[in-house]
Design an enzyme around this catalytic site. Structure first.
Site, short mmCIF file in Angstrom:
data_model
loop_
_atom_site.label_atom_id
_atom_site.label_comp_id
_atom_site.label_asym_id
_atom_site.label_seq_id
_atom_site.Cartn_x
_atom_site.Cartn_y
_atom_site.Cartn_z
N GLY A 117 0.79 -1.23 0.00
CA GLY A 117 0.00 0.00 0.00
C GLY A 117 0.83 1.28 0.00
O GLY A 117 0.29 2.37 -0.20
N PRO B 282 5.39 8.76 -5.48
CA PRO B 282 4.95 9.71 -6.52
C PRO B 282 5.66 9.39 -7.84
O PRO B 282 6.87 9.14 -7.85
CB PRO B 282 5.41 11.07 -5.98
CG PRO B 282 5.63 10.88 -4.53
CD PRO B 282 6.03 9.45 -4.34
N LEU C 293 6.45 11.20 -10.32
CA LEU C 293 7.44 12.17 -10.78
C LEU C 293 8.39 12.53 -9.64
O LEU C 293 7.95 12.93 -8.56
CB LEU C 293 6.70 13.42 -11.29
CG LEU C 293 7.48 14.60 -11.83
CD1 LEU C 293 8.54 14.18 -12.84
CD2 LEU C 293 6.52 15.57 -12.50
N GLY C 294 9.68 12.33 -9.89
CA GLY C 294 10.68 12.63 -8.87
C GLY C 294 11.80 13.47 -9.46
O GLY C 294 11.90 13.64 -10.69
N LEU C 295 12.65 13.96 -8.57
CA LEU C 295 13.81 14.74 -9.02
C LEU C 295 15.01 13.81 -9.17
O LEU C 295 15.39 13.12 -8.23
CB LEU C 295 14.16 15.83 -8.00
CG LEU C 295 15.40 16.67 -8.36
CD1 LEU C 295 15.08 17.66 -9.48
CD2 LEU C 295 15.94 17.41 -7.13
N GLY C 296 15.62 13.79 -10.36
CA GLY C 296 16.86 13.05 -10.56
C GLY C 296 18.04 13.86 -10.04
O GLY C 296 18.02 15.10 -10.10
N ASP D 131 15.43 11.00 -6.28
CA ASP D 131 16.19 9.80 -6.68
C ASP D 131 17.68 10.06 -6.49
O ASP D 131 18.23 10.99 -7.06
CB ASP D 131 15.90 9.47 -8.14
CG ASP D 131 16.60 8.19 -8.55
OD1 ASP D 131 16.04 7.11 -8.30
OD2 ASP D 131 17.73 8.27 -9.10
N TYR E 18 26.66 8.79 -7.33
CA TYR E 18 26.52 10.18 -7.80
C TYR E 18 27.42 11.11 -6.99
O TYR E 18 27.62 12.26 -7.35
CB TYR E 18 25.06 10.66 -7.73
CG TYR E 18 24.07 9.83 -8.52
CD1 TYR E 18 24.49 8.94 -9.51
CD2 TYR E 18 22.70 9.91 -8.28
CE1 TYR E 18 23.59 8.16 -10.22
CE2 TYR E 18 21.78 9.14 -8.99
CZ TYR E 18 22.24 8.27 -9.95
OH TYR E 18 21.33 7.51 -10.64
N LYS F 274 20.85 3.80 -4.33
CA LYS F 274 21.30 2.61 -5.07
C LYS F 274 22.64 2.10 -4.56
O LYS F 274 23.54 2.90 -4.26
CB LYS F 274 21.40 2.93 -6.57
CG LYS F 274 20.16 3.61 -7.10
CD LYS F 274 20.16 3.86 -8.59
CE LYS F 274 19.04 4.81 -8.96
NZ LYS F 274 19.38 6.23 -8.83
N HIS G 25 22.34 -1.09 -8.32
CA HIS G 25 22.47 -0.08 -9.39
C HIS G 25 22.73 -0.72 -10.77
O HIS G 25 22.18 -0.29 -11.78
CB HIS G 25 23.59 0.89 -9.02
CG HIS G 25 23.47 2.23 -9.65
ND1 HIS G 25 23.92 3.38 -9.04
CD2 HIS G 25 22.96 2.62 -10.84
CE1 HIS G 25 23.67 4.41 -9.83
NE2 HIS G 25 23.10 3.98 -10.93
#
Ligand code: A2P
Length: 319
Positions: free
Chosen positions: A9, A13, A15-18, A43, A48, A77, A110
């Site tokens: 459940g 969302p 749409l996320g920010l990369g 994300d 990164y 990741k 990843h």
């Protein structure tokens, strides 16, 4: 906002920010702008090399009362050099320390590629660990433990093809809940998407805008530029929106999560507004007929190193 709903459940969302390629010095502000604009999905990834700064932004947002921890969906990741089963938790613990969190909402393997612990990116064959040395199923067992401990609310993979997903599914106690893959009109991956849908694995689209800022080693001058694609521009004009917004909206219409990267306040807001764009069936059909096919992130930085035990077929579907 549309959501991916997991079996228990929990909602993510779409749409996320990369944050891949968001430089230290930029990503702090980008995450705060995104949360202020209304993003509730960020994300991240250890490789990164900006998770500390993302963590500072999150800490500020929580302490300022901008958002509550439980209202933001955070993905990270596991990097390739902590794939051994006993190292998986070490990888997540570092990410949690950097992000200043006590759990992530989603944690992904990843890449289906393993490296020795001291190696971030391979330069020679000796830098790798093979599937015989570190079976992906043992890395997955490490991931399952993280979910059971609650440090990762959900677990999944990234850059996994059907063969690799099948391998995990056959031995897993807990199935992967997500596969994050490159997806855009030049690489729509219908087969892999169908497979994931049938197995109840949600999908996130990375490089949805064609990753125009990808590093030099991952591009050549004659690569197609997705944001310049003629039919995307025509659809953008028809709806009085930008080409980037068409691309983001297309991903949401396909029921995939999507994580456009931006460090510009104006584009961060513009990208979020894509959630309200409605593409009609003729738009979707027109995008389907784009026959240019291209993979921006082809994994050759793992497969083409002399002595690499990994092949392109370990990563992608056979043509
Ligand atoms: P910037 O960060 O300066 O906004 P992808 O998500 O496919 O990796 O693409 C990221 C690239 O797309 C970055 O160069 C980013 O630049 C750029 N970008 C992000 N949003 C938009 C937009 N709305 N219009 C044009 N380019 C964008």
């Amino acid at each position: 906002m549309k959501y991916i709903t997991f079996a228990n459940g929990d909602k993510m969302p779409m749409l996320g920010l990369g944050t891949w390629k968001s430089a230290p010095g930029e990503v702090f502000q980008a995450v705060l702008w995104a949360l202020e604009a209304g993003y509730r999905h960020i994300d991240c990834a250890a490789i990164y090399q900006n998770e500390k700064e993302v963590g500072e932004a999150l800490a500020k947002a929580f302490s300022d009362g901008l958002v509550k921890r439980e209202d933001v969906f955070i993905t990270s990741k596991l990097w390739n050099n902590v794939h051994e089963e006993h190292m998986v938790e070490v990888g997540l613990d570092q990410t949690l320390a950097d992000l200043k969190l006590d759990y992530v909402d989603l944690y992904l393997i990843h890449w289906p590629v393993s490296l020795k612990s001291e190696v971030m990116f391979p330069k020679e064959g000796d830098d790798y660990l093979t599937y015989e040395q570190v079976p992906l199923t043992s890395t997955w067992s490490g991931m399952e433990k993280l979910k059971k401990s609650g440090k990762a609310r959900h677990i999944g993979v990234s850059n996994f093809n059907i063969a690799k997903l099948n391998m995990i599914l056959q031995s897993a106690e807990l199935a992967p809940e997500m596969n994050q893959i490159e997806l855009h009109p030049y690489l729509p991956q219908y087969r892999l998407l169908d497979f994931c849908k049938n197995k109840g694995i949600a999908v996130t689209a990375y490089s949805p805008l064609g990753s125009g800022d990808r590093p030099k080693g991952r591009r050549s001058d004659d690569d197609p530029v997705l944001l310049e694609e003629k039919s995307i521009h025509e659809i953008a004009k028809k709806h009085s929106v930008s080409p980037a917004q068409v691309l983001i909206s297309w991903a949401i219409h396909r029921n995939t999560a999507v994580i456009p990267k931006s460090v510009s306040n104006e584009r961060i807001k513009q990208n979020l507004a894509s959630k309200d764009i409605i593409l009609d069936s003729s738009d979707m059909e027109k995008i389907k007929t784009i026959n240019h096919k291209f993979r921006y992130i082809d994994g050759s930085f793992f497969t083409d190193i002399p002595g690499s035990p990994y092949k392109q077929s370990d990563l992608w579907e056979e043509a």
